[in-house]
Design an enzyme around this catalytic site. Structure first.
Site, PDB file in Angstrom:
ATOM      1  N   GLN A 166       0.744  -1.168  -0.036  1.00  0.00           N
ATOM      2  CA  GLN A 166      -0.037   0.070  -0.068  1.00  0.00           C
ATOM      3  C   GLN A 166       0.734   1.052  -0.016  1.00  0.00           C
ATOM      4  OE1 GLN A 166      -2.825  -1.981   3.228  1.00  0.00           O
ATOM      5  NE2 GLN A 166      -3.503   0.141   2.865  1.00  0.00           N
ATOM      6  N   PHE A 197      -6.105  -3.777   3.494  1.00  0.00           N
ATOM      7  CA  PHE A 197      -6.791  -3.471   4.788  1.00  0.00           C
ATOM      8  C   PHE A 197      -5.978  -2.819   5.913  1.00  0.00           C
ATOM      9  CE2 PHE A 197      -8.733  -7.282   2.737  1.00  0.00           C
ATOM     10  CZ  PHE A 197      -9.858  -6.459   2.311  1.00  0.00           C
ATOM     11  N   GLU A 201       0.266  -1.448   4.760  1.00  0.00           N
ATOM     12  CA  GLU A 201       0.974   0.009   4.800  1.00  0.00           C
ATOM     13  C   GLU A 201       2.370   0.033   5.128  1.00  0.00           C
ATOM     14  OE1 GLU A 201      -1.898   2.332   6.787  1.00  0.00           O
ATOM     15  OE2 GLU A 201      -0.618   4.019   6.841  1.00  0.00           O
ATOM     16  N   ARG A 279      -5.144   8.249  16.409  1.00  0.00           N
ATOM     17  CA  ARG A 279      -6.740   8.258  15.729  1.00  0.00           C
ATOM     18  C   ARG A 279      -7.729   7.743  16.871  1.00  0.00           C
ATOM     19  NH1 ARG A 279      -9.407   8.763  10.959  1.00  0.00           N
ATOM     20  NH2 ARG A 279      -7.308   9.824   9.937  1.00  0.00           N
ATOM     21  N   ARG A 311      -7.889  -1.398   8.924  1.00  0.00           N
ATOM     22  CA  ARG A 311      -9.180  -0.680   8.566  1.00  0.00           C
ATOM     23  C   ARG A 311      -9.813   0.074   9.845  1.00  0.00           C
ATOM     24  NH1 ARG A 311     -13.023  -3.420   4.305  1.00  0.00           N
ATOM     25  NH2 ARG A 311     -13.732  -1.462   3.320  1.00  0.00           N
ATOM     26  N   THR A 411      -3.623  11.998  10.234  1.00  0.00           N
ATOM     27  CA  THR A 411      -3.588  13.129  11.090  1.00  0.00           C
ATOM     28  C   THR A 411      -1.841  13.568  11.156  1.00  0.00           C
ATOM     29  OG1 THR A 411      -3.183  11.290  12.742  1.00  0.00           O
ATOM     30  CG2 THR A 411      -5.314  12.128  12.579  1.00  0.00           C
ATOM     31  N   ALA A 480      -5.813   5.727   5.271  1.00  0.00           N
ATOM     32  CA  ALA A 480      -6.811   6.831   5.884  1.00  0.00           C
ATOM     33  C   ALA A 480      -7.928   7.108   4.956  1.00  0.00           C
ATOM     34  CB  ALA A 480      -5.841   8.195   6.140  1.00  0.00           C
ATOM     35  N   GLU A 691     -12.938   3.336   5.190  1.00  0.00           N
ATOM     36  CA  GLU A 691     -12.908   2.672   6.528  1.00  0.00           C
ATOM     37  C   GLU A 691     -14.148   2.913   7.160  1.00  0.00           C
ATOM     38  OE1 GLU A 691      -9.095   4.829   6.812  1.00  0.00           O
ATOM     39  OE2 GLU A 691      -8.567   3.306   8.289  1.00  0.00           O
TER      40      GLU A 691
HETATM   41  N1  MTE Z   1     -11.258  -2.545   0.255  1.00  0.00           N
HETATM   42  C1  MTE Z   1     -10.686  -3.641  -0.558  1.00  0.00           C
HETATM   43  N2  MTE Z   1     -11.364  -4.491  -1.136  1.00  0.00           N
HETATM   44  N3  MTE Z   1      -9.757  -3.982  -0.047  1.00  0.00           N
HETATM   45  C2  MTE Z   1      -8.660  -3.338   0.677  1.00  0.00           C
HETATM   46  O1  MTE Z   1      -7.726  -3.556   1.070  1.00  0.00           O
HETATM   47  N4  MTE Z   1      -8.655  -1.520   2.226  1.00  0.00           N
HETATM   48  C3  MTE Z   1      -9.332  -0.587   3.347  1.00  0.00           C
HETATM   49  C4  MTE Z   1     -10.469   0.229   2.313  1.00  0.00           C
HETATM   50  N5  MTE Z   1     -11.018  -0.666   1.637  1.00  0.00           N
HETATM   51  C5  MTE Z   1      -9.007  -2.126   1.561  1.00  0.00           C
HETATM   52  C6  MTE Z   1     -10.599  -1.733   1.131  1.00  0.00           C
HETATM   53  C7  MTE Z   1      -8.458   0.530   4.220  1.00  0.00           C
HETATM   54  S1  MTE Z   1      -7.774   0.119   5.361  1.00  0.00           S
HETATM   55  C8  MTE Z   1      -8.299   1.801   3.581  1.00  0.00           C
HETATM   56  S2  MTE Z   1      -7.537   2.832   4.399  1.00  0.00           S
HETATM   57  C9  MTE Z   1      -8.766   2.178   2.214  1.00  0.00           C
HETATM   58  O2  MTE Z   1      -9.716   1.194   1.360  1.00  0.00           O
HETATM   59  C10 MTE Z   1      -7.973   2.545   1.318  1.00  0.00           C
HETATM   60  O3  MTE Z   1      -8.414   2.946   0.009  1.00  0.00           O
HETATM   61  P1  MTE Z   1      -9.091   4.381  -0.242  1.00  0.00           P
HETATM   62  O4  MTE Z   1      -8.164   5.319   0.432  1.00  0.00           O
HETATM   63  O5  MTE Z   1      -8.839   4.705  -1.657  1.00  0.00           O
HETATM   64  O6  MTE Z   1     -10.392   4.305   0.352  1.00  0.00           O
HETATM   65 MO1  MOS Z   2      -6.228   1.912   6.004  1.00  0.00          MO
HETATM   66  S1  MOS Z   2      -6.041   0.991   7.823  1.00  0.00           S
HETATM   67  O1  MOS Z   2      -5.602   3.409   6.608  1.00  0.00           O
HETATM   68  O2  MOS Z   2      -4.680   1.103   5.244  1.00  0.00           O
END
Ligand code: MTE
Ligand code: MOS
Length: 749
Positions: A166, A197, A201, A279, A311, A411, A480, A691
């Site tokens: 990520q 998820f 990261e 957070r 997440r 943050t 985030a 999230e």
């Molecule tokens: N959705 C899917 N299908 N797979 C993922 O790994 N990660 C989540 C969320 N949704 C995730 C997901 C997390 S922890 C975050 S922070 C956000 O997606 C990151 O992507 P975005 O900032 O584009 O929403």
């Molecule tokens: Mo999502 S826990 O901020 O990768």
């Protein structure tokens, strides 16, 4: 290509007295066996805190810590070589629980506090006070694709790493550091991630570094993909929390004071623990105005793999406490908990400032509440649940409504930036690069839509390339929930630059053709695969045709874009300011049925109403809401991480660790997006969605508690923690059955 393998510590804490790798090195098919002594650069995985070794040197500090690396022609040969590694460990005492860490004051860093008003004085003056302790569990990310990297050495010191990260920029930094080369020499490419998820990261960096070390040592491509069991053993989880709370409230149920002490289990190293705790502190109010609030936070060190982003990033842990408090306030007063929630929501004109001083703007809590209470027929179903419970001894139903208010932005303020690189080719097709990574959340699709809409092109003319550190450098992680907010804006910025260049050239062409009333750049429109003058629509040109002219007219069709999030900033030391650009709001109502004899729970129905602003892609947003919610339900109910007394993970495969499956959806599952709710603070009026829905799973968790509580006629506060596993539910019911009924009978609602 060689196959890589990581050999990890079997001990939670031990000294490495001696080792002998010579037999393993001579094993058939083996190209390299590496120890910490073979790392050409820094033996370090954390570029900031610098407290996590890439390979253990003379001490191992958790079971699952990487100690040796093997590369061989096949995986079987790697495993055979692993058995030939000779190593003598001298076990040392290990700290394996939060309670032990607290007892031995093993703080990972300084404690923090945030406060408003005088919580102690307000507690003393409150007509009612409750106190308690809440434990929330760890959780495994269970991304479907385990951590994986393919490292390919190039000429000289070049190294290309195809990573499931990520955070390609940080992966690049860590790979460069362990190899002892510079960032210019390392390219990290991320086509797509099979789920992250938060688990990728920081911790994708580790696998990338290990693959790169093996590729560097053998000068051959090396692919390292963790098996499911190894992935679960080696990588960190969601932080366990132990929260002590005190809350004061009046006879109506209005909160007067809340005092919290948050404790998290960081595992062995810093990783993102302090940002996650921050957070949690910033979400310990959730949707509620608390006039006097004090939040103290401590991050503790244990001999477990370093816990990491997941997440919600501490948000769920922070909110769990205040949701518990509200639930107890309702039970104490014999009132409906939804009513107590509504009365404590942040207000529109008054009571609208958080405990850290940010004003809650465009507060949609009340709107969501009214619409959801009505669409879910909350009141009628509350009565039906009561009737059902009085008619059934061995089945009890529970109902709960919970809100979420989630702050959008990193943050760590400087991370709120993004870059993009957009090329237009002379056939009128577009290649978009940006710094965000695609992990199933649909970011690339949203970005493709944004670029296509801005250029007036159909989607198929636009392609979003793999994320690549050599195309867009120095990016934040995709985390985030801000991926589309940040990268969407950066791409729009690049497209704007291109459009103004193209408009200038097109105007020159139009004016050469007809000089009577000159065209102006500001009147040029890109729509429907054409470029035209909105005041003289006959002056038009096909987009693709125009791009051919641009090349001949020596106009650059490549541009970078950049975005920095405005109007945020906050004083971390004082704990005051505007950490978030805006808030995402959502609300859920869940009903469950509990089998009192077995503890089994059936999710009968869940209604969710979520605020995604003007959705860029409603299908993706609904997918995020469903997935986030269900992932949260797993954390709240069936997912339980267990270690043995020596610190070995017991739940390291799907046969012992239960994530929700398709069968675990609510039988009746209704999701709606709040209508007419544009968000002026993000691209195209949209809102981040990744999230926030995770925390709507508290509606299931508290519906279960409501059902348990019905066993004793809601007269006694049930013992309850998270996850509410079948075992935990049964124990809670057993305690209720034997508890003295000293509590007052509830006042009728
Ligand atoms: N959705 C899917 N299908 N797979 C993922 O790994 N990660 C989540 C969320 N949704 C995730 C997901 C997390 S922890 C975050 S922070 C956000 O997606 C990151 O992507 P975005 O900032 O584009 O929403
Ligand atoms: Mo999502 S826990 O901020 O990768």
């Amino acid at each position: 290509m060689l196959v890589g393998r990581v050999v990890y510590s079997p001990h939670a804490h031990a000294r490495i007295i001696s080792h002998n790798l010579s037999k393993a090195r001579l094993s058939p098919g083996v190209a390299a066996v590496l120890s910490s002594a073979d790392i050409p650069g820094d033996n370090q995985l954390n570029p900031v805190a610098r407290d996590e070794r890439c390979l253990a040197a003379d001490e191992v500090v958790c079971a699952g810590q990487a100690v040796y690396l093997i590369a061989a022609e096949t995986d079987a040969q790697c495993r055979a070589a692993e058995r030939l590694i000779e190593v003598a460990y001298e076990p040392l005492p290990a700290i394996l629980s939060l309670d032990e860490a607290i007892a031995q004051t093993r703080l990972l860093g300084p404690e923090r506090t945030m406060q408003r008003g005088d919580a102690d004085a307000a507690l003393r003056a409150s007509p009612h006070v409750i106190r308690g302790e809440l434990r929330t569990g760890a959780a495994e990310h269970w991304y479907l694709e385990t951590q994986a990297s393919l490292a390919v050495p190039g000429e000289g010191s070049e190294m290309t790493v195809h990573s499931s990260s990520q955070n390609p920029t940080e992966t690049q930094a860590v790979v460069a550091e362990v190899l002892g080369v510079k960032k210019k020499d390392v390219v990290v490419e991320v086509r797509r991630i099979g789920g992250g998820f938060g688990g990728k990261e920081t911790q994708a960096n580790h696998v990338a570094a290990w693959a790169a070390l093996l590729a560097g040592a053998t000068r051959r491509p090396v692919k390292l993909r963790l098996s499911r069991d190894d992935d679960m053993i080696i990588t960190g989880k969601r932080h366990r929390f132990l929260t002590c709370y005190e809350a004061g409230f009046d006879d109506d149920g209005k909160l007067l004071a809340v005092k919290l002490e948050l404790n998290s289990d960081a595992g062995i190293a810093t990783d993102l623990s302090f940002a996650i705790m921050e957070r949690a502190m910033l979400h310990s109010d959730n949707a509620y105005f608390v006039p006097n609030m004090s939040v103290k936070a401590r991050v503790w060190k244990t001999n477990l793999p370093s816990n990491t982003a997941f997440r919600g990033f501490g948000g769920p842990q922070g909110m769990a406490a205040i949701e518990t408090i509200i639930d107890r306030v309702a039970r104490t007063l014999g009132k409906d908990s939804a009513e107590i929630r509504r009365m404590n929501f942040y207000g529109i004109e008054t009571n609208n400032v958080t405990h850290y001083g940010q004003t809650v703007e465009r507060n949609r809590l009340q709107t969501l509440y009214e619409q959801l209470v009505s669409s879910s027929q909350y009141s009628a179903r509350r009565k039906a649940v009561q009737q059902f419970n009085s008619a059934h001894e061995f089945e009890k139903r529970g109902l709960a409504l919970t809100p979420v208010k989630f702050g959008i932005a990193f943050t760590t303020t400087f991370l709120n930036q993004a870059g993009a690189l957009v090329h237009i080719y002379t056939d009128g097709t577009v290649l978009v690069n940006h710094g965000g990574t695609e992990m199933g959340q649909g970011l690339h699709t949203k970005v493709q839509q944004i670029a296509a809409a801005e250029l007036g092109l159909p989607l198929e003319r636009v392609r979003v390339s793999a994320t690549d550190t050599s195309k867009v450098p120095n990016t934040p992680p995709t985390a985030a929930s801000s991926g589309s907010d940040l990268n969407g804006m950066a791409v729009k910025n690049a497209v704007d630059t291109l459009k103004s260049r193209i408009a200038d050239a097109v105007v020159a062409m139009f004016n050469e053709q007809s000089v009577s009333v000159p065209s102006r750049g500001t009147d040029i429109v890109f729509s429907n695969e054409t470029i035209f003058d909105s005041l003289h629509p006959e002056r038009k040109m096909g987009f693709a045709e125009a791009m051919g002219h641009m090349m001949r007219r020596q106009v650059s069709l490549s541009a970078t874009g950049f975005f920095r999030m405005p109007a945020i900033g906050w004083d971390k030391v004082k704990g005051v300011g505007t950490p978030f650009r805006y808030y995402a709001f959502g609300m859920g109502v869940s009903e469950v049925e509990l089998d009192v004899l077995t503890g089994a729970v059936t999710m009968i129905r869940t209604d969710i109403l979520h605020d995604v602003g003007n959705s860029i892609n409603a299908a993706i947003d609904r997918g995020q809401i469903e997935g986030g919610f269900i992932q949260g339900v797993g954390w709240c109910t069936t997912e339980e991480i267990k270690w043995d007394p020596e610190g070995h993970l017991l739940t390291h495969s799907p046969d012992t660790y239960k994530i929700p499956t398709a069968r675990d959806l609510p039988i009746d599952f209704r999701i709606d997006l709040l209508k007419d709710a544009p968000n002026p603070n993000a691209i195209f009026g949209s809102k981040a969605v990744g999230e926030p829905p995770f925390m709507l799973s508290f509606s299931v968790w508290l519906a279960i508690k409501d059902a348990i509580s019905a066993v004793a006629g809601h007269r006694i506060e049930p013992e309850f923690s998270l996850p509410a596993t079948t075992e935990a539910i049964l124990l809670s019911i057993e305690k209720l059955k034997t508890a003295p009924r000293e509590a007052p009978a509830p006042v009728p609602a």
